[in-house]
Design an enzyme around this catalytic site. Structure first.
Site, PDB file in Angstrom:
ATOM      1  N   HIS A  89      -5.806   2.879   1.174  1.00 33.53           N
ATOM      2  CA  HIS A  89      -4.512   3.720   1.224  1.00 33.53           C
ATOM      3  C   HIS A  89      -6.154   4.598   3.010  1.00 33.53           C
ATOM      4  O   HIS A  89      -5.076   4.703   3.748  1.00 33.53           O
ATOM      5  CB  HIS A  89      -4.583   4.728   0.498  1.00 33.53           C
ATOM      6  CG  HIS A  89      -4.615   4.842  -0.880  1.00 33.53           C
ATOM      7  ND1 HIS A  89      -3.027   3.652  -0.557  1.00 33.53           N
ATOM      8  CD2 HIS A  89      -4.188   4.777  -1.666  1.00 33.53           C
ATOM      9  CE1 HIS A  89      -3.125   3.249  -1.754  1.00 33.53           C
ATOM     10  NE2 HIS A  89      -3.556   3.833  -2.684  1.00 33.53           N
TER      11      HIS A  89
ATOM     12  N   ASP B 295       0.747  -1.325   0.359  1.00 32.17           N
ATOM     13  CA  ASP B 295      -0.181  -0.497   0.087  1.00 32.17           C
ATOM     14  C   ASP B 295       1.085   1.087   0.009  1.00 32.17           C
ATOM     15  O   ASP B 295       1.498   1.624   1.540  1.00 32.17           O
ATOM     16  CB  ASP B 295      -1.076  -0.201   1.058  1.00 32.17           C
ATOM     17  CG  ASP B 295      -1.459   0.928   1.318  1.00 32.17           C
ATOM     18  OD1 ASP B 295      -1.266   2.742   1.305  1.00 32.17           O
ATOM     19  OD2 ASP B 295      -3.449   0.924   1.476  1.00 32.17           O
ATOM     20  N   HIS B 296       0.960   1.733  -1.131  1.00 34.45           N
ATOM     21  CA  HIS B 296       2.156   3.064  -1.039  1.00 34.45           C
ATOM     22  C   HIS B 296       1.720   3.647  -0.233  1.00 34.45           C
ATOM     23  O   HIS B 296       2.755   4.324  -0.005  1.00 34.45           O
ATOM     24  CB  HIS B 296       2.227   2.625  -2.297  1.00 34.45           C
ATOM     25  CG  HIS B 296       1.678   3.842  -3.022  1.00 34.45           C
ATOM     26  ND1 HIS B 296       0.014   3.903  -3.654  1.00 34.45           N
ATOM     27  CD2 HIS B 296       1.482   6.043  -3.457  1.00 34.45           C
ATOM     28  CE1 HIS B 296      -0.893   5.439  -3.852  1.00 34.45           C
ATOM     29  NE2 HIS B 296       0.297   6.281  -3.601  1.00 34.45           N
TER      30      HIS B 296
HETATM   31  C1  BG6 Z   1      -3.555   4.545  -6.301  1.00 33.53           C
HETATM   32  C2  BG6 Z   1      -4.248   5.048  -6.904  1.00 33.53           C
HETATM   33  O1  BG6 Z   1      -3.517   3.802  -5.521  1.00 33.53           O
HETATM   34  O2  BG6 Z   1      -3.288   6.122  -5.933  1.00 33.53           O
HETATM   35  C3  BG6 Z   1      -5.071   6.797  -8.140  1.00 33.53           C
HETATM   36  O3  BG6 Z   1      -4.697   4.065  -7.815  1.00 33.53           O
HETATM   37  C4  BG6 Z   1      -4.140   7.898  -6.846  1.00 33.53           C
HETATM   38  O4  BG6 Z   1      -6.431   6.213  -8.532  1.00 33.53           O
HETATM   39  C5  BG6 Z   1      -3.135   7.706  -6.580  1.00 33.53           C
HETATM   40  O5  BG6 Z   1      -4.366   8.746  -8.048  1.00 33.53           O
HETATM   41  C6  BG6 Z   1      -2.941   8.363  -5.638  1.00 33.53           C
HETATM   42  O6  BG6 Z   1      -2.091   8.162  -4.556  1.00 33.53           O
HETATM   43  P1  BG6 Z   1      -0.906   9.860  -4.207  1.00 33.53           P
HETATM   44  O7  BG6 Z   1       0.709   8.936  -3.809  1.00 33.53           O
HETATM   45  O8  BG6 Z   1      -0.798  10.297  -5.729  1.00 33.53           O
HETATM   46  O9  BG6 Z   1      -1.348  10.460  -3.645  1.00 33.53           O
END
Ligand code: BG6
Length: 510
Positions: free
Chosen positions: A247, A184-185
């Site tokens: 997230h 989960d980044h």
């Molecule tokens: C991803 C989603 O997991 O996270 C995308 O699938 C979203 O739709 C993205 O744009 C947002 O990540 P960050 O790190 O740019 O907030």
């Protein structure tokens, strides 16, 4: 610094976008930072017919995602990285058996001294997780007799509670839970991890972190972009599945959790699961109606430029009922949080890109400065996840002069002020952790399932509910107007700007 064993990273789906856009740049950063183990190779595997050289060209030499990083570097130095990359064509099907893949892995292992330690990164649709795991097991590549074996999987981790459970049991037939890393980044973001540090390494916040002092908690995740080129995927997913279930639930669990006994992965993950399990699951139509709002962006003009509505986007069904905006109010049924409302929203095509957690504290129990004008201005702790990462406290100060007029001032900290500190990108940090066997920042099976238990009934209501509505909002505004009604007596969300301290607080210029 923890030791990173010699190892091989095998990426399934290596010709896809994620490998070039995130994984290889993250590995390149680790290479530059001398964080890769002495013996390390990457084997890309997918259905495209590429040679090693073509793969290297695609993801390194001609990659738009590495261009800025490599253009001033010496050729030999870049080659030192690129030469560690190899490619294996899996033919037409991921589900065909892996004898030749196993041979290639074995040959590379012997030639490069990677000690039989293999990390399998599944950058493929989730429907392939189980078949790939099975195929790896069939050729003995799940066995840890010689060297460790780990699997990293990408979201979406399930489409519903039922499908998430199926994915979990599917993978667990072939790999044990401690071998499985669900990425989960958001957990790789420094500022998300800082939630733990803010709470548990300071004695000034934790005593106040409960129902006695906190009035409500607000979490905003806004993106200015629309669905971009991902209409096809997004239309089957929507804001709740795409952002909230994973997230935002992760952020919620870090805000809600009890102090863990220590910083070991299982100690932290146990507390996160407990936190997610304590979210009150919505049950009846009225609760869903009163506490959830979904909406879609409609065509508009942003800075003079015409912007398509969601239903006009490529890959999106013109009658789609998929939400691009989701706002949910909920409660947490445990001793600490009884009666404290949480308001969480996520959306595309908002005025700016921002993610922040706002802890709104209660007004002082006894108001001494009754005429101070401060009554409706609570103390706030704002933890800014992105951009302009930092922490801001809003507190009352006396306005100089007669009487006791009170104004809000800002006490702030910005990550950017730590000029000398190199902040790792999310994928870089997460990959390094997995390479070192640290699963703290990865979601465990029960965590993922607990999040789905909360989200699933809302999705069902949005699909089948009698009185369910889909609101519209013009692309580029803060969602539908009635979303403010969700915030009971307070009546509005904090709509942040791209800077943390949007309103400067009290200040006198001259
Ligand atoms: C991803 C989603 O997991 O996270 C995308 O699938 C979203 O739709 C993205 O744009 C947002 O990540 P960050 O790190 O740019 O907030």
């Amino acid at each position: 610094m923890k030791k990173t064993n010699n190892q091989m990273l095998v990426i399934f789906g290596a010709s896809g976008d994620l490998t070039a856009r995130k994984l290889i740049p993250a590995l390149f950063n680790l290479y530059v930072a001398k964080q890769l183990p002495k013996n390390f190779v990457v084997l890309g595997a997918s259905r495209s017919n590429l040679t090693d050289e073509q793969f290297r060209n695609k993801v390194v030499y001609q990659s738009p995602y590495l261009k800025a990083k490599i253009e001033h570097l010496k050729e030999n130095y870049i080659k030192g990285f690129a030469d560690r990359l190899f490619y294996e064509d899996l033919g037409s099907d991921y589900t065909a058996e892996y004898t030749s893949l196993a041979k290639r892995i074995s040959t590379l292992n012997v030639a490069n001294g990677t000690d039989n330690n293999y990390m399998f990164y599944l950058s493929t649709p989730p429907s392939l997780y189980e078949p790939i795991a099975k195929n790896l097991a069939d050729v003995g590549l799940n066995s840890q007799e010689e060297g460790w074996k780990r699997v990293i999987v990408e979201k979406p981790f399930g489409y519903s509670l039922e499908t998430a459970k199926k994915l979990n049991t599917g993978l667990q037939q072939y790999f044990k839970e401690p071998q499985i890393y669900r990425i989960d980044h958001y957990l790789g973001k420094e500022t998300v991890q800082n939630l733990l540090v803010t709470r548990f390494s300071n004695s000034i916040f934790e005593p106040l972190w409960n129902r006695n002092y906190i009035h409500h908690v607000e979490i905003t995740n806004a993106e200015s972009v629309g669905v971009e080129k991902r209409g096809g995927y997004y239309d089957k997913s929507g804001a709740l599945r795409d952002m909230f279930q994973n997230h935002l639930m992760q952020i919620v669990s870090l805000v809600v959790m009890e102090p863990p006994i220590g910083d070991q992965p299982e100690e932290i993950r146990n507390e996160k699961v407990k936190a997610l399990k304590s979210l009150r699951i919505m049950k009846d139509e009225k609760t869903f109606f009163d506490n959830t709002i979904r909406a879609q962006y409609v065509a508009s003009e942003i800075n003079g430029e015409k912007v398509k509505g969601y239903r006009e986007e490529d890959g999106v069904d013109p009658n789609s009922t998929t939400e691009t905006y989701a706002a949910i109010k909920f409660f947490v049924d445990n001793w600490r949080w009884e009666g404290v409302p949480f308001y969480v929203r996520t959306a595309k095509r908002m005025p700016t890109k921002v993610t922040e957690v706002i802890i709104h504290f209660k007004s002082p129990h006894h108001q001494i400065f009754k005429d101070s004008g401060v009554n409706n201005k609570d103390n706030k702790l704002i933890i800014r996840i992105q951009p302009d990462e930092g922490v801001l406290i809003k507190f009352g100060v006396k306005v100089p002069g007669q009487g006791f007029k009170v104004e809000r001032a800002n006490l702030d900290f910005y990550y950017s002020s730590l000029a000398q500190t190199y902040v790792m990108e999310a994928y870089e940090r997460l990959l390094l952790d997995a390479m070192q066997g640290d699963a703290t920042l990865y979601a465990r099976a029960d965590e993922v399932e607990a999040a789905w238990e909360f989200v699933d009934p809302i999705l069902n209501y949005w699909k089948n509910g009698k009185d369910v509505r889909m609101y519209g909002y013009a692309a580029g505004v803060w969602g539908p107007e009635n979303a403010d009604e969700l915030i009971d007596d307070l009546g509005f969300w904090r709509n942040p700007s791209s800077n943390l301290a949007d309103d400067p607080g009290y200040c006198v210029i001259c």
